[in-house]
Design a protein around this motif. Sequence first.
Motif, PDB file in Angstrom:
ATOM      1  N   SER A  71      -5.631  -0.259   7.200  1.00 25.45           N
ATOM      2  CA  SER A  71      -4.819   0.577   8.017  1.00 25.45           C
ATOM      3  C   SER A  71      -3.615   1.021   7.416  1.00 25.45           C
ATOM      4  O   SER A  71      -2.632   1.508   7.881  1.00 25.45           O
ATOM      5  CB  SER A  71      -4.791  -0.056   9.488  1.00 25.45           C
ATOM      6  N   PHE A  72      -3.222   0.322   6.155  1.00 25.35           N
ATOM      7  CA  PHE A  72      -2.089   0.563   5.502  1.00 25.35           C
ATOM      8  C   PHE A  72      -0.904  -0.066   6.184  1.00 25.35           C
ATOM      9  O   PHE A  72       0.448   0.372   5.893  1.00 25.35           O
ATOM     10  CB  PHE A  72      -1.850   1.842   5.276  1.00 25.35           C
ATOM     11  N   THR A  73      -0.960  -0.991   7.153  1.00 24.02           N
ATOM     12  CA  THR A  73       0.143  -1.303   7.968  1.00 24.02           C
ATOM     13  C   THR A  73       0.916  -2.438   7.491  1.00 24.02           C
ATOM     14  O   THR A  73       1.826  -2.706   7.863  1.00 24.02           O
ATOM     15  CB  THR A  73      -0.407  -1.735   9.336  1.00 24.02           C
ATOM     16  N   ASN A  74       0.234  -3.176   6.412  1.00 24.77           N
ATOM     17  CA  ASN A  74       1.180  -4.286   5.672  1.00 24.77           C
ATOM     18  C   ASN A  74       1.932  -4.086   4.573  1.00 24.77           C
ATOM     19  O   ASN A  74       2.419  -4.990   3.786  1.00 24.77           O
ATOM     20  CB  ASN A  74       0.290  -5.644   5.386  1.00 24.77           C
ATOM     21  N   TYR A  75       2.068  -2.574   4.663  1.00 28.85           N
ATOM     22  CA  TYR A  75       2.698  -2.187   3.317  1.00 28.85           C
ATOM     23  C   TYR A  75       4.515  -2.283   3.641  1.00 28.85           C
ATOM     24  O   TYR A  75       4.909  -1.835   4.578  1.00 28.85           O
ATOM     25  CB  TYR A  75       2.424  -0.634   2.848  1.00 28.85           C
ATOM     26  N   ASP A  76       4.956  -2.765   2.637  1.00 23.32           N
ATOM     27  CA  ASP A  76       6.457  -3.122   2.949  1.00 23.32           C
ATOM     28  C   ASP A  76       7.204  -1.942   1.903  1.00 23.32           C
ATOM     29  O   ASP A  76       7.300  -2.061   0.853  1.00 23.32           O
ATOM     30  CB  ASP A  76       6.919  -4.435   2.364  1.00 23.32           C
ATOM     31  N   MET A  77       7.822  -1.140   2.644  1.00 17.30           N
ATOM     32  CA  MET A  77       8.734   0.162   1.726  1.00 17.30           C
ATOM     33  C   MET A  77       9.776  -0.540   1.130  1.00 17.30           C
ATOM     34  O   MET A  77      10.402  -0.019   0.128  1.00 17.30           O
ATOM     35  CB  MET A  77       8.957   1.074   2.703  1.00 17.30           C
ATOM     36  N   GLU A  78      10.210  -1.695   1.552  1.00 17.23           N
ATOM     37  CA  GLU A  78      11.325  -2.455   0.765  1.00 17.23           C
ATOM     38  C   GLU A  78      11.095  -3.028  -0.534  1.00 17.23           C
ATOM     39  O   GLU A  78      11.990  -3.311  -1.180  1.00 17.23           O
ATOM     40  CB  GLU A  78      12.090  -3.331   1.761  1.00 17.23           C
ATOM     41  N   GLU A  79       9.811  -3.180  -0.568  1.00 10.91           N
ATOM     42  CA  GLU A  79       9.424  -3.948  -1.929  1.00 10.91           C
ATOM     43  C   GLU A  79       9.503  -2.603  -3.115  1.00 10.91           C
ATOM     44  O   GLU A  79       9.514  -1.561  -2.855  1.00 10.91           O
ATOM     45  CB  GLU A  79       7.991  -4.399  -1.920  1.00 10.91           C
ATOM     46  N   ALA A  80       9.429  -3.008  -4.320  1.00  5.83           N
ATOM     47  CA  ALA A  80       9.895  -2.127  -5.448  1.00  5.83           C
ATOM     48  C   ALA A  80       8.440  -1.491  -6.034  1.00  5.83           C
ATOM     49  O   ALA A  80       8.141  -1.496  -7.034  1.00  5.83           O
ATOM     50  CB  ALA A  80      10.461  -2.960  -6.600  1.00  5.83           C
ATOM     51  N   ASP A 128       4.590   4.843  -2.208  1.00  2.41           N
ATOM     52  CA  ASP A 128       5.261   4.987  -1.083  1.00  2.41           C
ATOM     53  C   ASP A 128       5.018   6.325  -0.461  1.00  2.41           C
ATOM     54  O   ASP A 128       4.373   6.294   0.702  1.00  2.41           O
ATOM     55  CB  ASP A 128       6.695   5.268  -1.296  1.00  2.41           C
ATOM     56  N   ASP A 129       4.994   7.319  -1.147  1.00  2.00           N
ATOM     57  CA  ASP A 129       4.456   8.670  -0.500  1.00  2.00           C
ATOM     58  C   ASP A 129       2.985   8.658  -0.283  1.00  2.00           C
ATOM     59  O   ASP A 129       2.700   9.127   1.031  1.00  2.00           O
ATOM     60  CB  ASP A 129       4.398   9.793  -1.524  1.00  2.00           C
ATOM     61  N   PHE A 130       2.286   7.976  -0.971  1.00  2.00           N
ATOM     62  CA  PHE A 130       0.510   7.745  -0.672  1.00  2.00           C
ATOM     63  C   PHE A 130       0.315   7.228   0.681  1.00  2.00           C
ATOM     64  O   PHE A 130      -0.464   7.597   1.553  1.00  2.00           O
ATOM     65  CB  PHE A 130       0.038   7.274  -1.488  1.00  2.00           C
ATOM     66  N   VAL A 131       1.218   5.997   0.761  1.00  2.00           N
ATOM     67  CA  VAL A 131       1.107   5.218   2.086  1.00  2.00           C
ATOM     68  C   VAL A 131       1.255   5.940   3.377  1.00  2.00           C
ATOM     69  O   VAL A 131       0.678   6.315   4.308  1.00  2.00           O
ATOM     70  CB  VAL A 131       1.578   4.097   1.993  1.00  2.00           C
ATOM     71  N   GLU A 132       2.542   6.850   3.352  1.00  2.00           N
ATOM     72  CA  GLU A 132       2.914   7.638   4.304  1.00  2.00           C
ATOM     73  C   GLU A 132       1.518   8.718   4.591  1.00  2.00           C
ATOM     74  O   GLU A 132       1.174   9.289   6.028  1.00  2.00           O
ATOM     75  CB  GLU A 132       4.088   8.546   4.270  1.00  2.00           C
ATOM     76  N   TRP A 133       1.370   9.462   3.523  1.00  2.00           N
ATOM     77  CA  TRP A 133      -0.067  10.367   3.702  1.00  2.00           C
ATOM     78  C   TRP A 133      -1.233   9.790   4.226  1.00  2.00           C
ATOM     79  O   TRP A 133      -2.027  10.412   5.034  1.00  2.00           O
ATOM     80  CB  TRP A 133      -0.324  10.816   2.151  1.00  2.00           C
ATOM     81  N   ALA A 134      -1.681   8.570   3.643  1.00  2.00           N
ATOM     82  CA  ALA A 134      -2.893   7.855   4.354  1.00  2.00           C
ATOM     83  C   ALA A 134      -2.569   7.628   5.697  1.00  2.00           C
ATOM     84  O   ALA A 134      -3.606   7.640   6.421  1.00  2.00           O
ATOM     85  CB  ALA A 134      -3.062   6.710   3.461  1.00  2.00           C
ATOM     86  N   LYS A 135      -1.644   7.243   6.329  1.00  2.00           N
ATOM     87  CA  LYS A 135      -1.272   6.725   7.746  1.00  2.00           C
ATOM     88  C   LYS A 135      -1.582   8.220   8.455  1.00  2.00           C
ATOM     89  O   LYS A 135      -2.016   7.933   9.544  1.00  2.00           O
ATOM     90  CB  LYS A 135      -0.153   6.035   7.669  1.00  2.00           C
ATOM     91  N   ARG A 136      -0.839   9.244   8.030  1.00  2.00           N
ATOM     92  CA  ARG A 136      -1.091  10.292   8.862  1.00  2.00           C
ATOM     93  C   ARG A 136      -2.502  10.751   8.900  1.00  2.00           C
ATOM     94  O   ARG A 136      -2.883  11.261   9.850  1.00  2.00           O
ATOM     95  CB  ARG A 136      -0.319  11.544   8.055  1.00  2.00           C
ATOM     96  N   ARG A 137      -3.285  10.593   7.687  1.00  2.00           N
ATOM     97  CA  ARG A 137      -4.603  10.871   7.781  1.00  2.00           C
ATOM     98  C   ARG A 137      -5.626   9.940   8.569  1.00  2.00           C
ATOM     99  O   ARG A 137      -6.658  10.492   9.319  1.00  2.00           O
ATOM    100  CB  ARG A 137      -5.263  10.561   6.356  1.00  2.00           C
ATOM    101  N   LEU A 138      -4.992   8.930   8.832  1.00  2.00           N
ATOM    102  CA  LEU A 138      -5.891   7.752   9.592  1.00  2.00           C
ATOM    103  C   LEU A 138      -5.422   7.944  11.350  1.00  2.00           C
ATOM    104  O   LEU A 138      -6.156   7.834  12.044  1.00  2.00           O
ATOM    105  CB  LEU A 138      -5.185   6.389   9.567  1.00  2.00           C
ATOM    106  N   ASP A 139      -4.441   8.747  11.603  1.00  2.00           N
ATOM    107  CA  ASP A 139      -3.676   9.115  12.749  1.00  2.00           C
ATOM    108  C   ASP A 139      -4.779  10.156  13.541  1.00  2.00           C
ATOM    109  O   ASP A 139      -5.529  11.000  13.061  1.00  2.00           O
ATOM    110  CB  ASP A 139      -2.415   9.959  12.916  1.00  2.00           C
TER     111      ASP A 139
END
Length: 280
Positions: free
Chosen positions: A254-263, A269-280
């Motif tokens: 579900s890509f929910t354990n991704y930490d944007m603060e990590e390097a 980063d952009d892919f995770v946001e894209w994938a979360k929108r796709r899951l909605d």
Amino acid sequence: MVDKKMEENIVQFCGVTGASTKDAKKYLDKYKRADIAIDAFFNDPTEFAASTRHQSNTSAPSTSKLHTLFTKYKDPDAEEITVNGTIKLCEDLDVDPEDVVLLAVAFELKSPRIGEWNKAGWTEGWKGLGCDSIPAMQSTLPRLRERLASDPAYFKKVYNHTFDFARSEGQRSLGLETAQAFWGLLMPHGLQGAALSHTRGGDGEDVDMDSNEEGWRPEHTQWWFDFLNEKGVKGISKDTWVMFLDFVRSINSSFTNYDMEEAWPSTIDDFVEWAKRRLD
């Protein structure tokens, strides 16, 4: 009495290495974890001096035989084996030139680029694998293929080498089409076994994921491709290539354990946001 976990590790160890059950137990007793024990075996198969299936002949591989084979496939106008020789080699080995196992061979033989093999890498690489003939090489391919699918540390070595191997001479990044082609070979193969286990981090270490939590799924690889194409990405940097493997091994479905603060690279980063929108 051998416990169930040890039995599973022995089966995995023997399947990857071709070693005897007796040797498997010795390595596992010493190194505890299957992936570390397998890596130790390939670094030093004779550590416990027992015979193994893939080292059944007592004589060391012949340098002269390997040089003869190299000459057979070498480009007559160059000092290396090039594309035509590689195609002939694949025919003799009865392996598809696009088989993922050839990426493991490229790593072992230190191939500098697609379809190229130099004499030093060819000789030392095949000697390290215990081969000096086509039949011996043929029998080694299934072992390499299995190891690539099941050994996280080995998968990472082959994966990282693939970036430099696949990159055009003088280029710092991989063209998107090339990167997708190699991801398309490596990702499904690693997901078949423990190499891309959803509960492992980049070096095969356990990460903080719930044991029942699902990780990267095969269809997510196509999502990644769709995202890169939609974004108009032209090339993949080495940093993105390397970090993508760690990302695949650590992310949940579900890509929910991704930490944007990590390097992480911004592309991930952009892919995770894209994938979360796709899951909605």
